[in-house]
Enzyme design. Sequence first.
Site, PDB file in Angstrom:
ATOM      1  N   VAL A  57       0.851  -1.190   0.000  1.00 22.87           N
ATOM      2  CA  VAL A  57       0.000   0.000   0.000  1.00 22.87           C
ATOM      3  C   VAL A  57       0.887   1.241   0.000  1.00 22.87           C
ATOM      4  O   VAL A  57       1.895   1.283   0.719  1.00 22.87           O
ATOM      5  CB  VAL A  57      -0.927  -0.025   1.243  1.00 22.87           C
ATOM      6  CG1 VAL A  57      -1.542   1.330   1.502  1.00 22.87           C
ATOM      7  CG2 VAL A  57      -2.013  -1.078   1.071  1.00 22.87           C
ATOM      8  N   CYS A  92      -3.448  -9.202   4.724  1.00 29.02           N
ATOM      9  CA  CYS A  92      -3.174  -7.929   5.402  1.00 29.02           C
ATOM     10  C   CYS A  92      -3.866  -7.894   6.769  1.00 29.02           C
ATOM     11  O   CYS A  92      -5.082  -8.037   6.848  1.00 29.02           O
ATOM     12  CB  CYS A  92      -3.638  -6.763   4.545  1.00 29.02           C
ATOM     13  SG  CYS A  92      -3.224  -5.183   5.300  1.00 29.02           S
ATOM     14  N   LYS A 109      -2.624 -14.269  -2.143  1.00 31.20           N
ATOM     15  CA  LYS A 109      -1.503 -14.128  -1.198  1.00 31.20           C
ATOM     16  C   LYS A 109      -2.064 -14.317   0.203  1.00 31.20           C
ATOM     17  O   LYS A 109      -2.961 -13.578   0.618  1.00 31.20           O
ATOM     18  CB  LYS A 109      -0.875 -12.742  -1.356  1.00 31.20           C
ATOM     19  CG  LYS A 109       0.243 -12.449  -0.357  1.00 31.20           C
ATOM     20  CD  LYS A 109       1.008 -11.196  -0.783  1.00 31.20           C
ATOM     21  CE  LYS A 109       2.076 -10.789   0.209  1.00 31.20           C
ATOM     22  NZ  LYS A 109       1.570  -9.997   1.319  1.00 31.20           N
ATOM     23  N   ASP A 133      11.159 -11.739   4.867  1.00 34.13           N
ATOM     24  CA  ASP A 133      12.562 -11.574   5.284  1.00 34.13           C
ATOM     25  C   ASP A 133      13.594 -11.805   4.195  1.00 34.13           C
ATOM     26  O   ASP A 133      14.751 -12.096   4.501  1.00 34.13           O
ATOM     27  CB  ASP A 133      12.896 -12.462   6.490  1.00 34.13           C
ATOM     28  CG  ASP A 133      12.228 -11.949   7.765  1.00 34.13           C
ATOM     29  OD1 ASP A 133      11.660 -10.835   7.739  1.00 34.13           O
ATOM     30  OD2 ASP A 133      12.268 -12.670   8.784  1.00 34.13           O
ATOM     31  N   ARG A 146       9.948  -5.140   2.151  1.00 33.35           N
ATOM     32  CA  ARG A 146      10.679  -4.050   2.799  1.00 33.35           C
ATOM     33  C   ARG A 146      12.038  -3.777   2.171  1.00 33.35           C
ATOM     34  O   ARG A 146      12.526  -2.645   2.234  1.00 33.35           O
ATOM     35  CB  ARG A 146      10.799  -4.334   4.304  1.00 33.35           C
ATOM     36  CG  ARG A 146       9.462  -4.150   5.032  1.00 33.35           C
ATOM     37  CD  ARG A 146       9.519  -4.771   6.404  1.00 33.35           C
ATOM     38  NE  ARG A 146       9.736  -6.196   6.304  1.00 33.35           N
ATOM     39  CZ  ARG A 146      10.123  -6.983   7.316  1.00 33.35           C
ATOM     40  NH1 ARG A 146      10.357  -6.459   8.498  1.00 33.35           N
ATOM     41  NH2 ARG A 146      10.284  -8.280   7.151  1.00 33.35           N
TER      42      ARG A 146
HETATM   43  C1  FMN Z   1       4.611  -0.549   3.437  1.00 34.55           C
HETATM   44  C2  FMN Z   1       3.986  -1.912   3.276  1.00 34.55           C
HETATM   45  C3  FMN Z   1       2.744  -2.034   2.684  1.00 34.55           C
HETATM   46  C4  FMN Z   1       2.173  -3.303   2.494  1.00 34.55           C
HETATM   47  N1  FMN Z   1       0.994  -3.421   1.814  1.00 34.55           N
HETATM   48  C5  FMN Z   1       0.534  -4.661   1.470  1.00 34.55           C
HETATM   49  C6  FMN Z   1      -0.532  -4.816   0.550  1.00 34.55           C
HETATM   50  O1  FMN Z   1      -1.056  -3.850  -0.015  1.00 34.55           O
HETATM   51  N2  FMN Z   1      -0.978  -6.074   0.281  1.00 34.55           N
HETATM   52  C7  FMN Z   1      -0.386  -7.191   0.826  1.00 34.55           C
HETATM   53  O2  FMN Z   1      -0.803  -8.314   0.517  1.00 34.55           O
HETATM   54  N3  FMN Z   1       0.648  -7.064   1.682  1.00 34.55           N
HETATM   55  C8  FMN Z   1       1.141  -5.834   1.982  1.00 34.55           C
HETATM   56  N4  FMN Z   1       2.256  -5.716   2.776  1.00 34.55           N
HETATM   57  C9  FMN Z   1       2.945  -6.946   3.220  1.00 34.55           C
HETATM   58  C10 FMN Z   1       4.065  -7.319   2.227  1.00 34.55           C
HETATM   59  O3  FMN Z   1       3.567  -7.560   0.931  1.00 34.55           O
HETATM   60  C11 FMN Z   1       4.850  -8.551   2.700  1.00 34.55           C
HETATM   61  O4  FMN Z   1       3.964  -9.634   2.780  1.00 34.55           O
HETATM   62  C12 FMN Z   1       5.504  -8.359   4.065  1.00 34.55           C
HETATM   63  O5  FMN Z   1       6.086  -7.080   4.202  1.00 34.55           O
HETATM   64  C13 FMN Z   1       6.601  -9.425   4.286  1.00 34.55           C
HETATM   65  O6  FMN Z   1       7.604  -9.285   3.308  1.00 34.55           O
HETATM   66  P1  FMN Z   1       9.067  -8.694   3.707  1.00 34.55           P
HETATM   67  O7  FMN Z   1       9.564  -9.523   4.857  1.00 34.55           O
HETATM   68  O8  FMN Z   1       9.884  -8.846   2.449  1.00 34.55           O
HETATM   69  O9  FMN Z   1       8.866  -7.264   4.110  1.00 34.55           O
HETATM   70  C14 FMN Z   1       2.841  -4.457   2.986  1.00 34.55           C
HETATM   71  C15 FMN Z   1       4.083  -4.321   3.613  1.00 34.55           C
HETATM   72  C16 FMN Z   1       4.659  -3.072   3.756  1.00 34.55           C
HETATM   73  C17 FMN Z   1       6.028  -2.952   4.404  1.00 34.55           C
END
Ligand code: FMN
Length: 384
Positions: A40, A137, A178, A249, A272
């Site tokens: 988002v 989410c 997802k 991660d 991230r």
């Molecule tokens: C700023 C931000 C916004 C996110 N918005 C969504 C989203 O719109 N839809 C979704 O399925 N997950 C969303 N997530 C979750 C990520 O897609 C992801 O599942 C989660 O951050 C774990 O991945 P990572 O460890 O690489 O950060 C969001 C995460 C972050 C950090």
Amino acid sequence: MPSTDTERDLKRVRVDTAFFLAADPRMPDFRHGLFLAPMVRIGTLPSRLLALEYGADLVWGPEIVDRAIMGTERQVNRTTGEIEFLKENKQIFSCHPVERPRLIFQVGSSSPENAAEAVRIVTAHDDVAGVDLNCGCPKPFSTLGGMGANLLSDPDLLCEILTHMRRAAPPHVSVTAKIRLLPTQEATRALVEQIVRTRTIRALTIHCRTKNMRPREPALLDRFSEIAAHVAMVAKETGQDIPVVCNGDCFSARDVGMIRERTGATSLMLARGPEANPSCFGRRVCAATEIAPKWLQYAVYFDNPFGNTKYCMTQLAFTTTGGAGDAEKVSPLPKRELVARRAALSQAKTHEEIAHALRLSWPAEGAEQLLAHVQTTIQQQTPA
Ligand SMILES: Cc1cc2nc3c(=O)[nH]c(=O)nc-3n(C[C@H](O)[C@H](O)[C@H](O)COP(=O)(O)O)c2cc1C
């Protein structure tokens, strides 16, 4: 893009499940790659184009709630090519033909009918390669309406939404979901089995955290392989082939070997890491100061909503969120200079002021060359 009358007609025909599941070369490839996660606010057009430039194989847009996209008007900017979905002059979603073969639109929904309508709207002009259902989410704005991670506790509704999305999407547009892990492996296996048996999805992403886990808690990567194996078993039994994408991660291409070894996953999704620096998809992570000018060039070219530019560039340039440490490590700026730039950025009220805050050249030109480069990269990678 459809090139013949037959293909154009096919797009409009609703056919049976077997046809949906037949291999279609226009479908995105979920089997091998590094993907930009849905985020988002962060996953807007400039972020996605930069992720593609630096090696992301597929890019997800930010979650858009079904009712938000419903009632929008589609407008094409004849100069830049940008496609905007607007409601009361506000941009709800935008995309570009260059990214079309790699772009997945993520919908937030708790209503099969509304989800189907959202899918019809974004696929009506063949603007996206796939549509994805957000079932993970945990944020209140999503779960309050019964969407996002709340769908995990109502699998019948989740599956009904996917079925409606599959019926609404043209045959060559993929449908995916997802999800997060459920508290136990047994419950997660039952959930994925029910999803796979709908015969609607082309791939499944598993964010390896449970609904109640915070982002700073380590992802439960060791739970992935058993769930992925169960998906593969049920898929095989039902004559399907469903790649499972691992999320959690992975902060840069450097983590890929370790995570693949630990999980057996062939495709990984990153959030991230690219939020802090989209060059994390490449072998060499560039300094955030190299990325910032490009972000601004795209923002100016597409007239990106200013609040979004400022937010994304703040995340990108000078913060490290959740351990996306590579960006910081390669930053060539002394700490005092970083702090001064962050402070100036927080005061900026126009794109020009962002340029001054970050000591970037103004006017910020060059987006057309960046776009051409992305287009060439995608064309070279796409099988004829
Ligand atoms: C700023 C931000 C916004 C996110 N918005 C969504 C989203 O719109 N839809 C979704 O399925 N997950 C969303 N997530 C979750 C990520 O897609 C992801 O599942 C989660 O951050 C774990 O991945 P990572 O460890 O690489 O950060 C969001 C995460 C972050 C950090």
